[in-house]
Design an enzyme around this catalytic site. Sequence first.
Site, PDB file in Angstrom:
ATOM      1  N   CYS A 139      -2.501   1.969   9.585  1.00 30.25           N
ATOM      2  CA  CYS A 139      -1.664   2.966  10.270  1.00 30.25           C
ATOM      3  C   CYS A 139      -2.433   4.268  10.496  1.00 30.25           C
ATOM      4  O   CYS A 139      -2.413   4.835  11.597  1.00 30.25           O
ATOM      5  CB  CYS A 139      -0.413   3.222   9.455  1.00 30.25           C
ATOM      6  SG  CYS A 139      -0.721   3.457   7.693  1.00 30.25           S
ATOM      7  N   HIS A 218       2.620  10.001   7.367  1.00 26.87           N
ATOM      8  CA  HIS A 218       1.348  10.656   7.050  1.00 26.87           C
ATOM      9  C   HIS A 218       1.198  11.851   7.992  1.00 26.87           C
ATOM     10  O   HIS A 218       1.705  11.821   9.127  1.00 26.87           O
ATOM     11  CB  HIS A 218       0.148   9.752   7.340  1.00 26.87           C
ATOM     12  CG  HIS A 218       0.155   8.428   6.642  1.00 26.87           C
ATOM     13  ND1 HIS A 218       0.044   8.295   5.284  1.00 26.87           N
ATOM     14  CD2 HIS A 218       0.204   7.168   7.134  1.00 26.87           C
ATOM     15  CE1 HIS A 218       0.029   7.012   4.968  1.00 26.87           C
ATOM     16  NE2 HIS A 218       0.127   6.300   6.070  1.00 26.87           N
TER      17      HIS A 218
HETATM   18  P1  NAD Z   1       4.773  -5.444   1.950  1.00 24.70           P
HETATM   19  O1  NAD Z   1       4.521  -5.486   0.493  1.00 24.70           O
HETATM   20  O2  NAD Z   1       5.863  -4.603   2.479  1.00 24.70           O
HETATM   21  O3  NAD Z   1       5.010  -6.931   2.482  1.00 24.70           O
HETATM   22  C1  NAD Z   1       4.172  -7.975   2.136  1.00 24.70           C
HETATM   23  C2  NAD Z   1       4.952  -9.287   2.237  1.00 24.70           C
HETATM   24  O4  NAD Z   1       4.083 -10.362   1.852  1.00 24.70           O
HETATM   25  C3  NAD Z   1       6.151  -9.351   1.298  1.00 24.70           C
HETATM   26  O5  NAD Z   1       7.190 -10.021   1.979  1.00 24.70           O
HETATM   27  C4  NAD Z   1       5.649 -10.193   0.119  1.00 24.70           C
HETATM   28  O6  NAD Z   1       6.701 -10.914  -0.501  1.00 24.70           O
HETATM   29  C5  NAD Z   1       4.700 -11.133   0.818  1.00 24.70           C
HETATM   30  N1  NAD Z   1       3.626 -11.635  -0.042  1.00 24.70           N
HETATM   31  C6  NAD Z   1       3.119 -11.083  -1.155  1.00 24.70           C
HETATM   32  N2  NAD Z   1       2.104 -11.838  -1.643  1.00 24.70           N
HETATM   33  C7  NAD Z   1       1.994 -12.899  -0.811  1.00 24.70           C
HETATM   34  C8  NAD Z   1       1.173 -14.033  -0.766  1.00 24.70           C
HETATM   35  N3  NAD Z   1       0.212 -14.224  -1.681  1.00 24.70           N
HETATM   36  N4  NAD Z   1       1.355 -14.927   0.219  1.00 24.70           N
HETATM   37  C9  NAD Z   1       2.298 -14.737   1.175  1.00 24.70           C
HETATM   38  N5  NAD Z   1       3.096 -13.680   1.207  1.00 24.70           N
HETATM   39  C10 NAD Z   1       2.957 -12.774   0.223  1.00 24.70           C
HETATM   40  O7  NAD Z   1       3.370  -5.063   2.603  1.00 24.70           O
HETATM   41  P2  NAD Z   1       3.115  -4.324   3.981  1.00 24.70           P
HETATM   42  O8  NAD Z   1       3.256  -2.864   3.760  1.00 24.70           O
HETATM   43  O9  NAD Z   1       3.929  -4.955   5.056  1.00 24.70           O
HETATM   44  O10 NAD Z   1       1.564  -4.601   4.164  1.00 24.70           O
HETATM   45  C11 NAD Z   1       1.070  -5.773   4.772  1.00 24.70           C
HETATM   46  C12 NAD Z   1      -0.280  -5.462   5.376  1.00 24.70           C
HETATM   47  O11 NAD Z   1      -0.092  -4.437   6.364  1.00 24.70           O
HETATM   48  C13 NAD Z   1      -1.330  -4.915   4.410  1.00 24.70           C
HETATM   49  O12 NAD Z   1      -2.605  -5.312   4.855  1.00 24.70           O
HETATM   50  C14 NAD Z   1      -1.197  -3.416   4.580  1.00 24.70           C
HETATM   51  O13 NAD Z   1      -2.362  -2.724   4.207  1.00 24.70           O
HETATM   52  C15 NAD Z   1      -0.940  -3.330   6.067  1.00 24.70           C
HETATM   53  N6  NAD Z   1      -0.287  -2.099   6.550  1.00 24.70           N
HETATM   54  C16 NAD Z   1       0.746  -1.542   5.858  1.00 24.70           C
HETATM   55  C17 NAD Z   1       1.322  -0.368   6.334  1.00 24.70           C
HETATM   56  C18 NAD Z   1       2.437   0.323   5.598  1.00 24.70           C
HETATM   57  O14 NAD Z   1       2.560   1.530   5.702  1.00 24.70           O
HETATM   58  N7  NAD Z   1       3.282  -0.380   4.853  1.00 24.70           N
HETATM   59  C19 NAD Z   1       0.882   0.197   7.525  1.00 24.70           C
HETATM   60  C20 NAD Z   1      -0.127  -0.439   8.246  1.00 24.70           C
HETATM   61  C21 NAD Z   1      -0.711  -1.586   7.734  1.00 24.70           C
END
Ligand code: NAD
Length: 337
Positions: A139, A218
Site C-alpha cells: 500500500c 498512512h
Molecule cells: P489478513 O491477515 O487480513 O488476511 C490474510 C488471510 O489469509 C486471512 O483470511 C487468513 O485466514 C488467511 N491465511 C493465513 N495463513 C494462511 C495460509 N497459510 N494459507 C492460506 N490462507 C492463509 O492479511 P492482509 O492484510 O489481507 O494481507 C495479505 C497480503 O496483502 C500481505 O502480503 C500483506 O502484506 C499485503 N497487504 C496488506 C495491506 C494491509 O494494509 N492490510 C495493504 C497492502 C498489501
Amino acid sequence: MPAKVAINGYGTIGKRVADAVIKQDDMKIVGVAKTKPNYEAKMALAKGYALYASNKDSLAKFDKAGVKVRGTLDDLLKECEIVIDCTPEESGYKPVYEKANIKGIWQGGEEHSLTNLSFNAAVNYSECYGASYVRVPSCNTTGLIRTLHPLESSFGIESVLAVMVRRATDPYDSKKGPINAIEPELEMPSHHGPDVQSVLKSLNIHTIAVKVPTTIMHLHAISVKLKRTATPKDVLDVWSRSPRIKFVRGEDGVKSTAQIMEVARDMSRNRSDLYEIAVWEDGVHVVNDKQLYYFQAVHQESDVVPENIDAIRAMMKLEKDGKKSIEKTDKALGITG
Ligand code: NAD
C-alpha cells in the site's frame, strides 16, 4: 469468456479484491479459499462466493464447525485460470500454483524476487502483459509510485526523501500495536525505498518510516528535488491528469486522515474504501523553483485493489492498453479521478 479468478486468503485484501472482481464484466470469481471457518468465511458464503478450505487440516475445522465448503484449495485451483494470493507474507504457495499450471498475483508482503515483476498499472502494464507471476507492491509503495511517477515523467526527479507515518494495524485487528507509543523503523532506508525502485527502477529515493497508534491511514510527508522548475499549480495540473489521485483541502476542513475517511464514507463506496491516494492541495509547496514538498494519505486496505484488477487484465491479456484497463477498472469501482 470472463477470466476465471480464485482468491487464496480471504482477509483484508482478499475480500476487497473479490468484491472488485465481481464488478468487472471481463472476469469472475470461481471461489475463495480460507484457513478458518470464522465470520469472514461465513460472510463469503452469505455473499454467494464458492468457499474452499486452504488444506486438509482446515477442511476438518470447517467440517467440525458445520460450515459448508466445496473442497480444498487444490480443488479450487482446478477451476481457475489465475489465483490472487492474499495470504500473509511468505506463505509459500508458488510451487502449488506452478504445479497447478495457473497464473498468480501476490501482494506487497512478498519480496520482489518472488516474481521479478512488480506491477503498477500506470507504469508497467505492458511489461506484465501475458506474464505468469506478478507482485502488486505494498500500500505504501503503491501510494508513493502513484504521485512520484507523474512527477518523474513531467519534471524529472533528482532525489526524493519520503517520511512515512504508518498506521499501527488495520481497523479489524485488536491484537497488534503500538497503542500508546511511536515506533521508528531503525533500518535505513526503510524497505519502502528499494520497493519503489522495483517499479520505478532509476528513481533516487530514500524513505524513513515511523509507526503510530492509528488504524485508518498512512501519511507521507514527501520532499522531492525536481530536475526542472515547477510551480505548485504545474504539479497539481500534472496530478489532476494522473490516475487514482484525489485532492483534498485543509481549507475545506479536511485537516487530518480522520476527515479523509469521512469523505470516503460520504462517497458511499463499498466498505468506505478510498482507492485513490489523497493529496492535500493546499499542502503542496515549491521552494527555490525546484524543491517540492507535499503530504499524501494512503488508505492501506484498498489502494492496491484497482492495481490487482489491472494486473489480472494484463496477465490474462483481456486488454492490451493499460490506460483503457485503468479507465475500465475505475468506472466499475466508481473512481472518478
Ligand atoms: P489478513 O491477515 O487480513 O488476511 C490474510 C488471510 O489469509 C486471512 O483470511 C487468513 O485466514 C488467511 N491465511 C493465513 N495463513 C494462511 C495460509 N497459510 N494459507 C492460506 N490462507 C492463509 O492479511 P492482509 O492484510 O489481507 O494481507 C495479505 C497480503 O496483502 C500481505 O502480503 C500483506 O502484506 C499485503 N497487504 C496488506 C495491506 C494491509 O494494509 N492490510 C495493504 C497492502 C498489501
